[in-house]
Structure formats: structure tokens, C-alpha cells
Design an enzyme around this catalytic site. Structure first.
Site, PDB file in Angstrom:
ATOM      1  N   HIS A 155       0.877  -1.199  -0.019  1.00  0.00           N
ATOM      2  CA  HIS A 155       0.221   0.222  -0.179  1.00  0.00           C
ATOM      3  C   HIS A 155       0.877   1.118  -0.039  1.00  0.00           C
ATOM      4  O   HIS A 155       0.640   2.052   0.945  1.00  0.00           O
ATOM      5  CB  HIS A 155      -0.797   0.069   1.182  1.00  0.00           C
ATOM      6  CG  HIS A 155      -2.143   0.908   1.341  1.00  0.00           C
ATOM      7  ND1 HIS A 155      -1.876   2.050   1.183  1.00  0.00           N
ATOM      8  CD2 HIS A 155      -3.413   0.486   1.134  1.00  0.00           C
ATOM      9  CE1 HIS A 155      -3.314   2.582   1.244  1.00  0.00           C
ATOM     10  NE2 HIS A 155      -3.983   1.786   1.376  1.00  0.00           N
ATOM     11  N   GLU A 255      -0.750   1.960  -5.274  1.00  0.00           N
ATOM     12  CA  GLU A 255      -0.518   0.754  -4.534  1.00  0.00           C
ATOM     13  C   GLU A 255      -0.387  -0.660  -5.448  1.00  0.00           C
ATOM     14  O   GLU A 255      -1.160  -0.524  -6.465  1.00  0.00           O
ATOM     15  CB  GLU A 255      -1.590   0.243  -3.562  1.00  0.00           C
ATOM     16  CG  GLU A 255      -1.952   1.500  -2.548  1.00  0.00           C
ATOM     17  CD  GLU A 255      -3.428   1.540  -2.222  1.00  0.00           C
ATOM     18  OE1 GLU A 255      -3.975   2.343  -1.792  1.00  0.00           O
ATOM     19  OE2 GLU A 255      -3.813   0.349  -1.625  1.00  0.00           O
TER      20      GLU A 255
HETATM   21  O1  TA6 Z   1      -6.311   1.509  -0.813  1.00  0.00           O
HETATM   22  C1  TA6 Z   1      -7.431   2.392  -0.500  1.00  0.00           C
HETATM   23  C2  TA6 Z   1      -8.032   2.117   0.669  1.00  0.00           C
HETATM   24  O2  TA6 Z   1      -8.632   0.728   0.549  1.00  0.00           O
HETATM   25  C3  TA6 Z   1      -8.989   3.113   0.921  1.00  0.00           C
HETATM   26  O3  TA6 Z   1     -10.560   2.727   0.807  1.00  0.00           O
HETATM   27  C4  TA6 Z   1      -8.725   3.636   2.655  1.00  0.00           C
HETATM   28  O4  TA6 Z   1      -9.628   2.934   3.547  1.00  0.00           O
HETATM   29  C5  TA6 Z   1      -7.232   3.334   2.575  1.00  0.00           C
HETATM   30  O5  TA6 Z   1      -7.111   1.960   1.837  1.00  0.00           O
HETATM   31  C6  TA6 Z   1      -6.542   3.175   3.992  1.00  0.00           C
HETATM   32  O6  TA6 Z   1      -7.273   2.191   4.561  1.00  0.00           O
HETATM   33  P1  TA6 Z   1      -6.473   2.080   6.124  1.00  0.00           P
HETATM   34  O7  TA6 Z   1      -7.344   0.685   6.761  1.00  0.00           O
HETATM   35  O8  TA6 Z   1      -5.088   2.166   6.096  1.00  0.00           O
HETATM   36  O9  TA6 Z   1      -6.943   3.410   6.930  1.00  0.00           O
END
Ligand code: TA6
Length: 279
Positions: A155, A255
Site C-alpha cells: 500500500h 498501490e
Molecule cells: O487502498 C485504498 C483503501 O482501501 C481506502 O479505501 C482507504 O480505506 C485506505 O485503503 C486506507 O485504509 P486504512 O485501513 O489504512 O485506513
């Protein structure tokens, strides 16, 4: 050079530096939370108000979302993005390959704790190569007698000078799921950010390119045919306790994923590696 460090609260991480780059990797989540090429600004974004506490994912760097991406398909009580990023990993080794490159290996295996969340035996290996090019390889091995499916993400949070002046190249004509509108769409041209963006692209042809005001970042991938672009923008950012209200202006997630239909089914003893190569 490698240093083993702890924050005052005991939160453990290692700091790696060589002639080309330096990095910091927390043992919780095998979470790379800092990377910079020597003499340059940090390439990865890290929230100024991130937590560094047991059981809470660091906000920024490269969280490892595994064995599911996003919300669990059926159990809303399970942690978002799986448990790999909030479990404590074992440091297997640090190999200073040469004066310009260091490889750090960390491992997570199934445990009584993990089996409560996900009923499969596995070995997870992360290899981070800290050099002029940053390489992050996440290998999953199915150690069970039954097949399992994983969805996952490296991520990547990138630091940008100003969100209003960046764009992402390489996804033109690529289909994506808009997670905000819950619709499937086709990307038209480069991606500019002027609102909340949360998109899962499929059939991605790598590499992608992040054009920032004063630098260009190339994001290659192996073992992946999907990618996610995310920026929380104003309202969602303001609602996040581990992001300052204006943090959305200086970060963008691009990501490297096996997300949604790009999930991978591993048979017993089978392995899969998801790799991001960032330069
Ligand atoms: O990768 C995008 C995502 O799935 C968004 O929907 C947002 O939730 C982000 O990840 C961050 O997620 P987190 O659980 O790290 O706050």
C-alpha cells in the site's frame, strides 16, 4: 550500516543505510515507513501524526495488506486490510550486498492468533532491497493441506510536493472499480487529483509513473495485474485521527496489488510473490 532501534514506548524498528539510500522498517507489520535515496527528499510519505503502537498500523510508508485487501468479505469485525500489518514479524536477516545495496528479510508464519482470524497455515516472507531502486517482494507460501485465496497490497504512500500539481501516467484506457461510486469505469488519460479518489484498476500494464513537481517516480510491479490509486481528500482526511487535516495535499497512494478479481488462489505448497520496484 544497520541499527536496531526502539521508540520510547518500545516500538522496534531497524534503520538501514548505504551509499545509495536509507530506510526504516518496523518489526510490526514488516512496515517500511521511511525510504530516501541519499541526498534526496523522502520518497515515501509518513504521517506526522502516525501512531507507532502495537496493533495499530503505521500511517504511511508501505503497509502490507494481507491476506485480504480492504474489508473482509464476510466478517466486518475483522481488521481492514487483513492482519499482516499489525502482527509482529521475525527479522530473518540483513544482507549488505555491497556498498550500494542492502536486503532486509522478514517473516510471518501462522500462529494461534492468526488462525483465529484466518484458518490457514502459511509462511509470509518480505524482502526489501534498499538501494537506488527500492524493491519490495512479498512471498506467500501455502503451508496448509487446502487451497486458499489471498488478496493483498503493497500500500505504497508516496510523498508529493503538492497534490494539485501531480499526475499519474500509465493507466489510460484501463478499466477500474470506483470504490466511492461503486461503479466500473474506464480511465481517460492521466490521473489528476482534485477530489477523493479510491480506484482499483485491473489489467494494469506496468510501470506506472508518478509525475510530481520536481521529480518523476517509476512504479513497476511483478506478480500483479491490478493497482490502486487513493487520496482521501479533505473530508476523509479530516476524519482520520492519524492524519493532519491538510495531509492529503502531500501524499498519494499508488498501490501494487492483487486486489478484487486479481486475487490469487494458492494450492498447498504453492507460492506467489507480489513485487513493487520503485525508482
Ligand atoms: O487502498 C485504498 C483503501 O482501501 C481506502 O479505501 C482507504 O480505506 C485506505 O485503503 C486506507 O485504509 P486504512 O485501513 O489504512 O485506513
Amino acid at each position: 550500516m544497520t541499527k536496531y532501534k526502539k521508540f520510547l514506548n518500545g516500538f522496534e524498528y531497524i534503520e538501514v543505510s548505504n551509499k545509495s539510500a536509507r530506510a526504516k522498517i518496523a518489526l510490526q507489520g514488516a512496515h517500511l515507513f521511511h525510504y530516501e535515496q541519499q541526498g534526496k527528499k523522502p520518497l515515501l510519505w509518513l504521517s506526522e501524526t502516525s501512531f507507532f503502537v502495537a496493533g495499530k498500523a503505521i500511517r504511511g510508508g508501505v503497509p502490507i495488506c494481507w491476506p485480504w485487501f480492504g474489508k473482509h468479505k464476510t466478517e466486518s469485525s475483522l481488521p481492514q486490510h487483513g492482519f499482516a500489518r499489525i502482527f509482529f514479524w521475525e527479522l530473518l536477516g540483513v544482507n549488505e550486498t555491497d556498498e550500494n545495496s542492502t536486503e532486509v528479510s522478514l517473516q510471518l508464519k501462522n500462529s494461534a492468533e492468526s488462525l483465529k482470524l484466518w484458518p490457514y497455515r502459511f509462511e509470509l516472507l518480505l524482502r526489501v532491497t534498499v538501494a537506488r531502486t527500492l524493491s519490495i517482494a512479498l512471498t506467500t507460501k501455502n503451508c496448509d493441506e487446502k487451497a486458499f485465496e489471498i488478496t493483498s497490497a503493497l500500500h505504497n504512500y508516496f510523498a508529493v510536493a503538492n497534490i494539485n500539481s501531480v499526475y499519474v501516467e500509465g493507466l489510460d484506457k484501463t478499466r477500474y472499480f470506483d470504490a466511492l461510486k461503486k461503479e466500473n469505469k474506464i480511465q481517460r488519460g492521466n490521473i489528476y487529483i482534485s477530489e477523493e479518489v479510491d480506484r482499483v484498476y485491473q489489467e494494469v500494464r506496468n510501470p506506472l509513473t508518478l509525475h510530481d513537481q520536481d521529480r518523476t517516480v517509476h512504479i513497476g510491479a511483478e506478480g500483479s495485474s491490478s493497482a490502486v490509486v487513493w487520496n482521501p481528500w479533505i473530508d476523509k482526511c479530516a476524519g482520520m485521527s492519524d492524519m493532519k487535516d491538510d495531509a492529503y495535499k502531500t501524499m498519494l497512494c499508488i498501490e501494487t496489488t492483487n486486489a478484487l478479481e486479481d486475487g490469487r488462489i494458492l494450492q498447498p505448497d504453492e507460492e506467489h510473490t507480489l513485487t513493487a520496484v520503485i525508482s
